[in-house]
Design a protein around this motif. Sequence first.
Motif, short mmCIF file in Angstrom:
data_model
loop_
_atom_site.label_atom_id
_atom_site.label_comp_id
_atom_site.label_asym_id
_atom_site.label_seq_id
_atom_site.Cartn_x
_atom_site.Cartn_y
_atom_site.Cartn_z
N LYS A 4 -1.69 -7.54 -56.10
CA LYS A 4 -2.72 -6.54 -55.80
C LYS A 4 -2.40 -5.79 -54.51
CE LYS A 4 -6.36 -8.97 -58.31
NZ LYS A 4 -5.48 -9.30 -59.37
N CYS A 5 -1.19 -5.25 -54.47
CA CYS A 5 -0.78 -4.45 -53.31
C CYS A 5 0.11 -3.30 -53.77
CB CYS A 5 -0.06 -5.31 -52.28
SG CYS A 5 1.53 -5.95 -52.79
N GLU A 6 0.46 -2.45 -52.86
CA GLU A 6 1.29 -1.29 -53.16
C GLU A 6 2.74 -1.71 -53.41
OE1 GLU A 6 0.33 1.95 -53.45
OE2 GLU A 6 -1.70 1.15 -53.27
N PRO A 7 3.42 -1.03 -54.34
CA PRO A 7 4.83 -1.34 -54.59
C PRO A 7 5.70 -1.28 -53.33
CG PRO A 7 3.98 0.06 -56.33
CD PRO A 7 2.91 -0.03 -55.28
N SER A 8 5.38 -0.38 -52.41
CA SER A 8 6.18 -0.29 -51.17
C SER A 8 6.05 -1.57 -50.34
CB SER A 8 5.76 0.93 -50.35
OG SER A 8 4.39 0.84 -49.99
N ASN A 9 4.87 -2.21 -50.38
CA ASN A 9 4.70 -3.49 -49.68
C ASN A 9 5.57 -4.57 -50.31
OD1 ASN A 9 2.78 -2.29 -48.06
ND2 ASN A 9 1.04 -3.22 -49.10
N VAL A 10 5.64 -4.58 -51.64
CA VAL A 10 6.46 -5.56 -52.34
C VAL A 10 7.93 -5.36 -51.99
CG1 VAL A 10 7.27 -6.29 -54.63
CG2 VAL A 10 4.84 -5.95 -54.22
N THR A 11 8.35 -4.11 -51.90
CA THR A 11 9.74 -3.82 -51.53
C THR A 11 10.07 -4.44 -50.18
OG1 THR A 11 9.74 -1.79 -52.82
CG2 THR A 11 11.40 -1.97 -51.09
N GLY A 12 9.18 -4.28 -49.21
CA GLY A 12 9.39 -4.86 -47.89
C GLY A 12 9.44 -6.38 -47.91
N ILE A 13 8.55 -6.99 -48.68
CA ILE A 13 8.51 -8.45 -48.78
C ILE A 13 9.80 -8.95 -49.43
CG2 ILE A 13 7.33 -10.42 -49.81
CD1 ILE A 13 4.71 -8.72 -49.63
N VAL A 14 10.21 -8.29 -50.51
CA VAL A 14 11.44 -8.68 -51.20
C VAL A 14 12.64 -8.49 -50.26
CG1 VAL A 14 13.01 -8.13 -53.11
CG2 VAL A 14 10.56 -8.36 -53.54
N ASP A 15 12.67 -7.40 -49.52
CA ASP A 15 13.76 -7.17 -48.55
C ASP A 15 13.89 -8.35 -47.59
OD1 ASP A 15 14.35 -4.68 -49.62
OD2 ASP A 15 13.30 -3.55 -48.04
N ARG A 16 12.76 -8.79 -47.03
CA ARG A 16 12.80 -9.88 -46.06
C ARG A 16 13.22 -11.20 -46.70
NH1 ARG A 16 8.99 -6.41 -44.32
NH2 ARG A 16 7.18 -7.32 -45.31
N LEU A 17 12.73 -11.47 -47.92
CA LEU A 17 13.12 -12.70 -48.61
C LEU A 17 14.59 -12.65 -49.04
CD1 LEU A 17 9.92 -13.38 -50.74
CD2 LEU A 17 10.68 -14.61 -48.69
N GLU A 18 15.04 -11.48 -49.41
CA GLU A 18 16.44 -11.30 -49.81
C GLU A 18 17.36 -11.54 -48.61
OE1 GLU A 18 18.70 -8.29 -52.81
OE2 GLU A 18 17.51 -7.34 -51.22
N ALA A 19 16.95 -11.06 -47.43
CA ALA A 19 17.74 -11.25 -46.22
C ALA A 19 17.89 -12.74 -45.88
CB ALA A 19 17.11 -10.50 -45.05
N ARG A 20 16.92 -13.55 -46.28
CA ARG A 20 16.97 -15.01 -46.04
C ARG A 20 17.68 -15.75 -47.17
NH1 ARG A 20 11.35 -17.53 -44.31
NH2 ARG A 20 12.65 -19.37 -44.56
N GLY A 21 18.09 -15.03 -48.22
CA GLY A 21 18.78 -15.67 -49.34
C GLY A 21 17.84 -16.37 -50.30
N LEU A 22 16.55 -16.03 -50.26
CA LEU A 22 15.57 -16.69 -51.12
C LEU A 22 15.31 -15.92 -52.41
CD1 LEU A 22 13.04 -17.67 -48.31
CD2 LEU A 22 14.81 -19.12 -49.38
N VAL A 23 15.61 -14.63 -52.39
CA VAL A 23 15.36 -13.73 -53.53
C VAL A 23 16.56 -12.83 -53.70
CG1 VAL A 23 13.92 -11.76 -54.24
CG2 VAL A 23 12.84 -13.78 -53.29
N GLU A 24 16.80 -12.42 -54.94
CA GLU A 24 17.84 -11.43 -55.22
C GLU A 24 17.29 -10.40 -56.19
OE1 GLU A 24 21.01 -13.74 -56.87
OE2 GLU A 24 20.02 -13.99 -58.80
N ARG A 25 17.88 -9.22 -56.14
CA ARG A 25 17.54 -8.17 -57.11
C ARG A 25 18.63 -8.15 -58.17
NH1 ARG A 25 15.90 -5.76 -52.09
NH2 ARG A 25 13.87 -4.78 -52.22
#
Length: 150
Positions: A68-89
Amino acid sequence: MASQKTTARSIDPLTLEVVELIGTVVARYYEEYEEAAAEHALTGAQARLLSLLSLEPLPMRRLAQKLKCEPSNVTGIVDRLEARGLVERRPDPSDRRVKLAAATQEGRQLARSLRDSLDFAREPLAGLSREERLALRGLLLRMLGADAGA
């Protein structure tokens, strides 16, 4: 006629008490969830997103809907998790124009650890019998308009 509207809008004491109890349960759950997330150096939003992705890869737009948030917020969250190696696109196999976010093995392990550290719901529910938990699940599903047999 005006008195009927007033009566229809008033909440009986039992309903009010149940609403207050549900609010207390939700507040306690979120408080513990935020604390558990912080212990893993995550924000609550990062923890919720990682938890969703530990179940299945999802398109960014679907993640935004679930959180329940804006797609741009999700992009930022995914970016931070990706930087930690927890998520990938990765590309969606059914539509390569769509990017899926997916938890890595490390991300799934962290999500599992986070779930295991949430005692608030588990401990009180353990005090209920299987029949009581089934009844509670049925009532909650019914309140949400879902099929209790699910």
